[in-house]
Design an enzyme around this catalytic site. Sequence first.
Site, PDB file in Angstrom:
ATOM      1  CD  GLN A 274     -41.389   4.713  77.983  1.00  0.00           C
ATOM      2  OE1 GLN A 274     -41.268   5.909  78.247  1.00  0.00           O
ATOM      3  NE2 GLN A 274     -42.038   3.876  78.790  1.00  0.00           N
TER       4      GLN A 274
ATOM      5  CG  ASN B 220     -37.085   8.601  84.367  1.00  0.00           C
ATOM      6  OD1 ASN B 220     -36.448   9.597  84.693  1.00  0.00           O
ATOM      7  ND2 ASN B 220     -38.293   8.651  83.827  1.00  0.00           N
TER       8      ASN B 220
ATOM      9  CG  PHE C 177     -44.576  10.754  82.009  1.00  0.00           C
ATOM     10  CD1 PHE C 177     -44.507   9.972  80.869  1.00  0.00           C
ATOM     11  CD2 PHE C 177     -44.976  10.162  83.195  1.00  0.00           C
ATOM     12  CE1 PHE C 177     -44.835   8.620  80.908  1.00  0.00           C
ATOM     13  CE2 PHE C 177     -45.305   8.810  83.242  1.00  0.00           C
ATOM     14  CZ  PHE C 177     -45.234   8.041  82.088  1.00  0.00           C
TER      15      PHE C 177
ATOM     16  CE  LYS D 120      -8.027 -15.787  85.007  1.00  0.00           C
ATOM     17  NZ  LYS D 120      -7.917 -16.881  86.009  1.00  0.00           N
TER      18      LYS D 120
ATOM     19  CG  HIS E 165     -37.659   8.874  88.952  1.00  0.00           C
ATOM     20  ND1 HIS E 165     -38.464   9.035  87.840  1.00  0.00           N
ATOM     21  CD2 HIS E 165     -37.543   7.526  89.129  1.00  0.00           C
ATOM     22  CE1 HIS E 165     -38.825   7.842  87.389  1.00  0.00           C
ATOM     23  NE2 HIS E 165     -38.278   6.916  88.146  1.00  0.00           N
TER      24      HIS E 165
ATOM     25  CB  THR F 111      -9.540 -19.339  82.953  1.00  0.00           C
ATOM     26  OG1 THR F 111      -9.102 -19.576  84.289  1.00  0.00           O
ATOM     27  CG2 THR F 111     -10.781 -20.170  82.639  1.00  0.00           C
ATOM     28  CG  ASP F 112      -2.927 -18.562  84.719  1.00  0.00           C
ATOM     29  OD1 ASP F 112      -3.154 -17.573  85.442  1.00  0.00           O
ATOM     30  OD2 ASP F 112      -1.785 -18.892  84.342  1.00  0.00           O
TER      31      ASP F 112
ATOM     32  NE  ARG G 189     -40.402  13.571  82.310  1.00  0.00           N
ATOM     33  CZ  ARG G 189     -40.500  12.245  82.305  1.00  0.00           C
ATOM     34  NH1 ARG G 189     -40.833  11.599  83.409  1.00  0.00           N
ATOM     35  NH2 ARG G 189     -40.284  11.564  81.193  1.00  0.00           N
TER      36      ARG G 189
END
Length: 294
Positions: free
Chosen positions: A220, A246, A159, A12, A248, A58-59, A176
């Site tokens: 990283q 990322n 970077f 579930k 940007h 599943t109930d 940045r």
Amino acid sequence: MGIVLGPNRYGKAEVRLVRVDRADAVHHALTDLNVSVSLSGDLAATHLRGDNTNVLPTDTMRAIVYSFAREEPVAEIEAFALRLARHFTSAYEPVDTARVRIHAYPWERIAGAEGPHPHAWTRAAGTRYAGAVSGPDGAVQVVSGVEDLTVLKSTGSAFHGFLTDRYTTLQPTDDRILATAVTARWRHTEAGSADWTGSYTRARDTLLRVFAETPSLALQQSLYAMGEAVLADQEALAEVRLALPNKHHFEVDLTPYGQDNPGVVYYAADRPYGLIEGTALRTGTPPAHADLPW
């Protein structure tokens, strides 16, 4: 060439559960969860012949989640996940492995004239996560984590020095904006009477602190520094897995309007985005269970 039934499970998914603790008539406590359960074991007959003898509906799983939440407060989602996982493997013989995933949505009390309001909340940032697996030998493993923890720093990130070819248009930079939405999971070395909330808070705070304080030459590098710091701070953790999209931010070209833009106005792009994933692993610890719900 023959055909056989491969690995399988069922359960579930996304049982939405909100629990209001009214033990104090005025100061209520709120728990907001999304719980998913999946089971595996002796289930070949239902796949191959439609024989449901070993199938727990599943109930029924949904009902168990609600019933367990009624019996006692859900103070620690890791403990609740463990309780559910152990129940399914111990109460139903055909089930040999149970996986439970829980997302806890944080709420903060709304500020009132006389302090935090006793029974009114607003959604807070970040989603807490817990997963547990109970295997056929009775062994259990637990993973905790956080999702959608959005962070940004306006400097302290660079970077450059990356591979280039005729398709490369990205310019190197020494400064940045670095922004991401942290998804992190950390695996506990043992499942027991741990201070789950204390461990979660320390890990979350460490992730935030290291992101903010560590000069970054790449997302990283930030990722590994964050995971390494969490493990260094808590010996009871075996590994940390992180996924960092990322987010940007690009400087807007204002020259058509006769203006310069020395790192003031940015366009926040939502897609496409770089996705950085990695793991910090403590050596010498047992591996994660194959069914651990990361």
